[in-house]
Design an enzyme around this catalytic site. Structure first.
Site, short mmCIF file in Angstrom:
data_model
loop_
_atom_site.label_atom_id
_atom_site.label_comp_id
_atom_site.label_asym_id
_atom_site.label_seq_id
_atom_site.Cartn_x
_atom_site.Cartn_y
_atom_site.Cartn_z
N GLU A 60 0.92 -1.30 0.07
CA GLU A 60 0.18 0.25 0.44
C GLU A 60 1.05 1.85 0.10
O GLU A 60 0.54 2.18 -0.98
CB GLU A 60 -0.47 0.20 1.04
CG GLU A 60 -2.06 1.19 1.40
CD GLU A 60 -2.69 0.80 2.16
OE1 GLU A 60 -3.29 2.48 2.74
OE2 GLU A 60 -2.76 0.24 3.18
N HIS A 98 9.09 7.90 -19.38
CA HIS A 98 9.17 6.76 -17.94
C HIS A 98 9.11 5.42 -18.76
O HIS A 98 9.27 5.71 -20.12
CB HIS A 98 7.70 6.74 -17.71
CG HIS A 98 7.93 8.35 -16.71
ND1 HIS A 98 7.10 9.12 -16.08
CD2 HIS A 98 9.11 8.81 -15.82
CE1 HIS A 98 7.19 9.66 -14.67
NE2 HIS A 98 8.63 9.32 -15.30
N GLU A 100 6.72 3.11 -19.94
CA GLU A 100 5.38 3.81 -20.31
C GLU A 100 6.07 4.25 -21.74
O GLU A 100 5.37 3.76 -23.31
CB GLU A 100 4.48 3.98 -20.70
CG GLU A 100 3.92 3.34 -18.41
CD GLU A 100 4.29 4.40 -17.26
OE1 GLU A 100 3.46 3.89 -16.64
OE2 GLU A 100 5.54 4.21 -17.46
N CYS A 128 1.95 7.31 -14.34
CA CYS A 128 1.19 9.36 -14.35
C CYS A 128 0.19 9.90 -15.24
O CYS A 128 -0.07 8.72 -15.99
CB CYS A 128 2.81 9.32 -14.19
SG CYS A 128 3.32 9.80 -15.98
N CYS A 131 2.09 10.05 -18.78
CA CYS A 131 2.12 8.65 -19.66
C CYS A 131 0.50 8.81 -19.83
O CYS A 131 0.28 7.42 -20.78
CB CYS A 131 2.55 7.94 -19.14
SG CYS A 131 4.87 7.65 -18.74
#
Length: 224
Positions: A60, A98, A100, A128, A131
Site C-alpha cells: 500500500e 518513463h 511507458e 502517471c 504517461c
C-alpha cells in the site's frame, strides 16, 4: 514530465535496486546517491529476481520504489490469422521519460501497420498523468492497437489528476486492471531470471491477496 516517485521516497534514501543503502552517514555514500548517472532506459528479456520481489510487490505504501518496471507481451496478428508473439521488459531510471513512454519510442516503431496488435503490459505501478495522456493519444491514432495494462499498485491514486487520467484511459479503450496473484506468478515464470539456488516456484508474499483486493476496490471506485 512529472517524476513517478512516491513522496516517501524523497524523505528516505534508498538504493536504485530496491535494497537499503548502508552507511548513509558516509559522505562518499551520500555523494554517490546524489550524483546519479544520466537517465537511461534499461531493456531486456528477463529482470533480476530481487528487482521483481521489491519493485512489483503490491504494498500500500511503496516507499523507495522510484522506478517503473514494465513487462510486455506483443501479439501481432496478420489478416490470415497467424499470430507472432514477442516479449521483454523496460525499466526506467531517475527522471525524464518513463517506461511507458519508452515502449512507444523504442518498441512500437517496429510495428507493421498491416498487422493487428494486442499488447499486454505488466507494470509495477499505474501510469502517471503524463504517461496516461500519451497512452490515450497513441490509442486514438493507432487503430490497429489494443492495450491491456495490469498494474501491481496504483500510483498516487488519491490525487484528482491521477483519477481523471485513469478514467481517460478507460474512455480511450484501454483495459486497466489490478494484478491478481496469478499475474505475479506469470511474471515470475516468464520475465524473471532464475538465479542459481533460487526456487523456481513463485512464492506469494503474505498479504498479496489482501493488497490485490484493496487496490481492486480503489480502481473500481475511480473508474465507475
Amino acid at each position: 514530465m512529472a517524476q513517478k516517485e512516491e513522496a516517501a521516497a524523497a524523505a528516505e534514501p534508498a538504493s536504485q535496486n530496491g535494497e537499503d543503502l548502508e552507511n548513509l552517514e558516509d559522505p562518499e555514500k551520500l555523494k554517490e546517491l546524489i550524483e546519479l548517472p544520466p537517465f537511461e532506459i534499461v531493456t531486456g528479456e528477463r529482470l533480476p529476481a530481487h528487482y521483481f520481489k521489491f519493485q512489483f510487490r503490491n504494498v500500500e505504501y511503496s516507499s523507495g520504489r522510484n522506478k517503473t518496471f514494465l513487462c510486455y507481451v506483443v501479439e501481432a496478428q496478420s489478416k490470415g490469422g497467424e499470430v507472432q508473439a514477442s516479449r521483454g521488459y523496460l525499466e526506467d531510471e531517475h527522471a525524464a521519460a518513463h517506461a511507458e513512454e519508452a515502449f512507444f519510442n523504442s518498441i512500437m516503431p517496429t510495428f507493421d501497420p498491416a498487422l493487428r496488435y494486442l499488447v499486454t503490459w505488466y507494470v509495477s505501478s499505474s501510469p502517471c498523468a503524463a504517461c496516461a495522456d500519451r497512452i490515450v493519444k497513441t490509442l486514438n491514432k493507432t487503430k490497429n492497437l489494443r492495450l491491456l495494462i495490469l498494474v501491481g499498485r496504483l500510483f498516487m491514486w488519491e490525487e484528482p489528476e491521477i483519477q481523471a487520467a485513469l478514467r481517460k484511459l478507460k474512455e480511450a479503450g484501454c483495459r486497466l486492471r489490478i494484478m491478481k496473484p496469478q499475474d505475479f506468478e506469470f511474471i515470475w515464470q516468464n520475465f524473471v531470471e532464475q538465479e542459481e539456488g533460487e526456487s523456481k516456484a513463485f512464492e506469494p508474499w503474505e498479504d498479496i491477496q489482501e493488497n490485490f483486493l484493496y487496490y481492486e476496490e480503489k480502481l473500481a471506485d475511480i473508474l465507475k
